[in-house]
Scaffold this motif. Structure first.
Motif: not given
Length: 294
Positions: A249-259, A263-274
């Motif tokens: 579970i931890k690695h999946h969350i890391t990849r959502f947030r970081e990857g 890194h991949k910039k598949m989703f552009m955030l305008h703020d950071f709140y999770d």
């Protein structure tokens, strides 16, 4: 006061301080405003905080602002002036100077390098170098997501710290039944929130939020002694986290947030709140929410 009463009082006071800072990060405030909010004198509040933390209250406020600025610089397209506005700094120049003094590199550097050797990501995951970090976040993995609009809501719970004597994670769990009973019609879900930055907060200072989430802002009883945090209304990217053990579970969350975001910039955030919403079972997966836009 008895010792147990004093400890409980100090914990409630720290919760109120964290609550105010988290909910007012964009505003310019100091210890005076915090003292008024917590109904404790200026000097007593400063003394209590200094005695229960490894830093002064003023340093804590500045550090939280700078760590949030680092996240915004790394994960969003906001320019330095916009980041200064979002973190309570008067100008981009004052932010840049404080940032460089604290981290040892400029805000621009945060856009290209995310790992600090004393951060929770590096220490807990055994990451020893930038190359090791990039190998983790650049890996391909299957995922599904949907967009969801939240019009309001509240997180109610407790924090646990790695570096001080605050209640441990396991000790906060029994409180959840009480929290769930405080919510209207049982419309609450157990949740974990990334309270500090996994890459920019040192392990000794890192805090994790654990509690419940309800979309009803008035769901929590007024007598609750933990943190009550209002969520930001808007559109969230909601990723499915598959069942598995805690490391999976931890690695999946890391990849959502970081990857996917950094890194991949598949989703552009305008703020950071999770925050991460868990099912009742600890290994049953869940949903990971990333704030996308207002």
């Amino acid at each position: 006061m008895h010792r147990t009463d004093t400890t409980a009082f100090y914990q409630r006071l720290q919760n109120k301080v964290a609550e105010y800072v988290e909910n007012n990060l964009t505003a310019s405030f100091g210890i005076g405003e915090l003292a008024e909010y917590t109904h404790v004198s200026y000097h007593h509040l400063a003394d209590v905080f200094r005695n229960t933390h490894a830093e002064s209250l003023g340093h804590y406020i500045t550090r939280i602002r700078l760590e949030r600025a680092a996240m915004l610089s790394a994960y969003t397209p906001l320019n330095l002036s916009e980041i200064a506005d979002a973190t309570g700094f008067a100008t981009k120049h004052s932010l840049s100077k404080a940032f460089t003094n604290h981290f040892g590199f400029s805000p621009g550097k945060a856009k290209t390098s995310l790992i600090r050797t004393n951060s929770i990501n590096a220490v807990m995951d055994g990451i020893t170098s930038e190359a090791h970090y990039r190998a983790i976040v650049q890996a391909d993995f299957p995922f599904t997501f949907q967009e969801r609009i939240l019009t309001g809501g509240v997180l109610a719970g407790y924090t646990w710290h790695f570096g001080n004597t605050s209640p441990a994670y396991e000790r906060t769990m029994p409180y959840l039944d009480g929290l769930l009973s405080m919510t209207l019609s049982g419309q609450a879900r157990r949740c974990m929130k990334i309270f500090d930055s996994v890459n920019f907060t040192a392990l000794r200072d890192y805090r994790m939020f654990y509690g419940v989430f309800s979309e009803d802002p008035g769901a929590v009883a007024s007598g609750f002694d933990g943190l009550t945090l209002s969520i930001r209304p808007g559109t969230y990217l909601v990723f499915d986290v598959p069942p598995g053990d805690r490391d999976d579970i931890k690695h999946h969350i890391t990849r959502f947030r970081e990857g996917l975001v950094w890194h991949k910039k598949m989703f552009m955030l305008h703020d950071f709140y999770d925050f991460f919403l868990l099912h009742d079972g600890p290994d049953n997966g869940g949903e990971y929410y990333l704030f996308a836009r207002a």
